[in-house]
Design a protein around this motif. Structure first.
Motif, PDB file in Angstrom:
ATOM      1  N   ARG A  36      -7.092   2.567   2.243  1.00  0.00           N
ATOM      2  CA  ARG A  36      -6.720   1.163   2.371  1.00  0.00           C
ATOM      3  C   ARG A  36      -5.499   1.007   3.291  1.00  0.00           C
ATOM      4  O   ARG A  36      -5.441   0.105   4.133  1.00  0.00           O
ATOM      5  CB  ARG A  36      -6.407   0.585   0.991  1.00  0.00           C
ATOM      6  CG  ARG A  36      -6.309  -0.945   0.975  1.00  0.00           C
ATOM      7  CD  ARG A  36      -5.620  -1.393  -0.303  1.00  0.00           C
ATOM      8  NE  ARG A  36      -6.306  -0.932  -1.489  1.00  0.00           N
ATOM      9  CZ  ARG A  36      -7.272  -1.616  -2.099  1.00  0.00           C
ATOM     10  NH1 ARG A  36      -7.684  -2.756  -1.598  1.00  0.00           N
ATOM     11  NH2 ARG A  36      -7.817  -1.137  -3.192  1.00  0.00           N
ATOM     12  N   LEU A  37      -4.522   1.903   3.138  1.00  0.00           N
ATOM     13  CA  LEU A  37      -3.326   1.856   3.978  1.00  0.00           C
ATOM     14  C   LEU A  37      -3.655   2.079   5.443  1.00  0.00           C
ATOM     15  O   LEU A  37      -3.193   1.334   6.320  1.00  0.00           O
ATOM     16  CB  LEU A  37      -2.321   2.915   3.496  1.00  0.00           C
ATOM     17  CG  LEU A  37      -1.069   3.106   4.374  1.00  0.00           C
ATOM     18  CD1 LEU A  37      -0.257   1.827   4.458  1.00  0.00           C
ATOM     19  CD2 LEU A  37      -0.214   4.262   3.817  1.00  0.00           C
ATOM     20  N   SER A  65       0.822  -1.214   0.000  1.00  0.00           N
ATOM     21  CA  SER A  65       0.000   0.000   0.000  1.00  0.00           C
ATOM     22  C   SER A  65       0.854   1.260   0.000  1.00  0.00           C
ATOM     23  O   SER A  65       0.516   2.249  -0.655  1.00  0.00           O
ATOM     24  CB  SER A  65      -0.936  -0.003   1.211  1.00  0.00           C
ATOM     25  OG  SER A  65      -1.980  -0.945   1.049  1.00  0.00           O
ATOM     26  N   GLU A  96      -6.371   4.547  -1.942  1.00  0.00           N
ATOM     27  CA  GLU A  96      -5.164   3.852  -1.502  1.00  0.00           C
ATOM     28  C   GLU A  96      -4.740   4.294  -0.101  1.00  0.00           C
ATOM     29  O   GLU A  96      -4.258   3.483   0.701  1.00  0.00           O
ATOM     30  CB  GLU A  96      -4.024   4.072  -2.500  1.00  0.00           C
ATOM     31  CG  GLU A  96      -4.282   3.496  -3.882  1.00  0.00           C
ATOM     32  CD  GLU A  96      -4.474   1.983  -3.881  1.00  0.00           C
ATOM     33  OE1 GLU A  96      -4.106   1.318  -2.882  1.00  0.00           O
ATOM     34  OE2 GLU A  96      -4.984   1.455  -4.882  1.00  0.00           O
TER      35      GLU A  96
END
Length: 251
Positions: free
Chosen positions: A242-243, A191, A239
């Protein structure tokens, strides 16, 4: 036209090679592109707010998710071939994509409300912090969009795009790639790399828009440039989200 290259699939060398066949009295400007981006961003936020409210009202929006994903992909591909339609297609894209982003955000907010109650706020703040930072790095020539830089970012972006397409195909076959969703060290590292890559795409997009304005691209390219910038920023936000979710899951 070697100047016109971008890691963003919506902005590449061929994109601007095509547009000079169009004639008109008005030309693309950076200010005009930013104004168009502001409109698209507001549409995205409005649609995201609407779908967020639907989720928290108990409406099952799951059946709409994949149609939204494929619809935005179709619009993006169509706009590559019909760039003059950008003033009409870009707002539609923003609304549909905003709906999907709202659903995704609501899902993450619900899933992590106990261990990371501010995950959405943090993701938004980090996303725009990165956007501002990358703009300043570009503006003051700290990071330059050289040909080598462009080739590396383009190649890496295409690699990630292919990988994600494979992951989607495997998902439909009920096979998930663990590190895409789990908070393992490999997952977090992956990620971080993708977030960095999305950020690097911003440099290429800023360079593309500035060069398009300097070389007198047609006025409708303001909508196209704004659309491309929106694509990158939404990708970056997803992203980052998500990280942060992976980091939160390790607590």
């Amino acid at each position: 036209m070697a100047l016109f290259k971008s890691g963003n699939p919506a902005l590449n060398e061929k994109t601007f090679d095509k547009v000079y066949s169009y004639t008109g009295t008005d030309s693309m400007t950076v200010k005009g592109t930013l104004n168009k981006f502001g409109i698209l961003f507001l549409l995205t936020m409005a649609a995201a707010g609407f779908s967020w409210k639907m989720v928290y009202s108990g409406v099952d929006v799951t059946p709409y998710m994949w149609p939204c994903v494929f619809a935005t992909l179709g619009i993006a591909v169509l706009m590559v071939f019909k760039m003059q339609w950008a003033p009409y297609l870009a707002p539609i894209y923003a609304i549909i994509k905003g709906f999907a982003v709202g659903v995704i955000s609501a899902y993450y907010n619900h899933a992590f409300e106990k261990i990371a109650p501010n995950i959405i706020t943090q993701s938004v703040a980090l996303t725009f912090g990165v956007v501002i930072a990358m703009f300043l790095l570009y503006k003051f020539n700290i990071i330059k969009a050289t040909q080598t830089f462009k080739k590396i970012v383009i190649t890496a972006t295409l690699g990630i795009a292919v990988f994600y397409l494979i992951a989607i195909g495997l998902h439909f076959a009920n096979i998930d790639i663990p590190f895409l969703h789990e908070g393992s060290l490999i997952g977090i590292g992956f990620s971080l790399v993708v977030v960095a890559l999305a950020a690097m795409n911003l440099i290429l997009d800023f360079d593309m828009i500035e060069n398009g304005a300097n070389q007198g691209a047609p006025k409708f390219m303001e909508w196209y440039g704004a659309f491309a910038l929106l694509v990158t920023i939404i990708w970056l936000y997803i992203e980052v989200l998500r990280l942060l979710s992976k980091l939160a899951s390790r607590k």
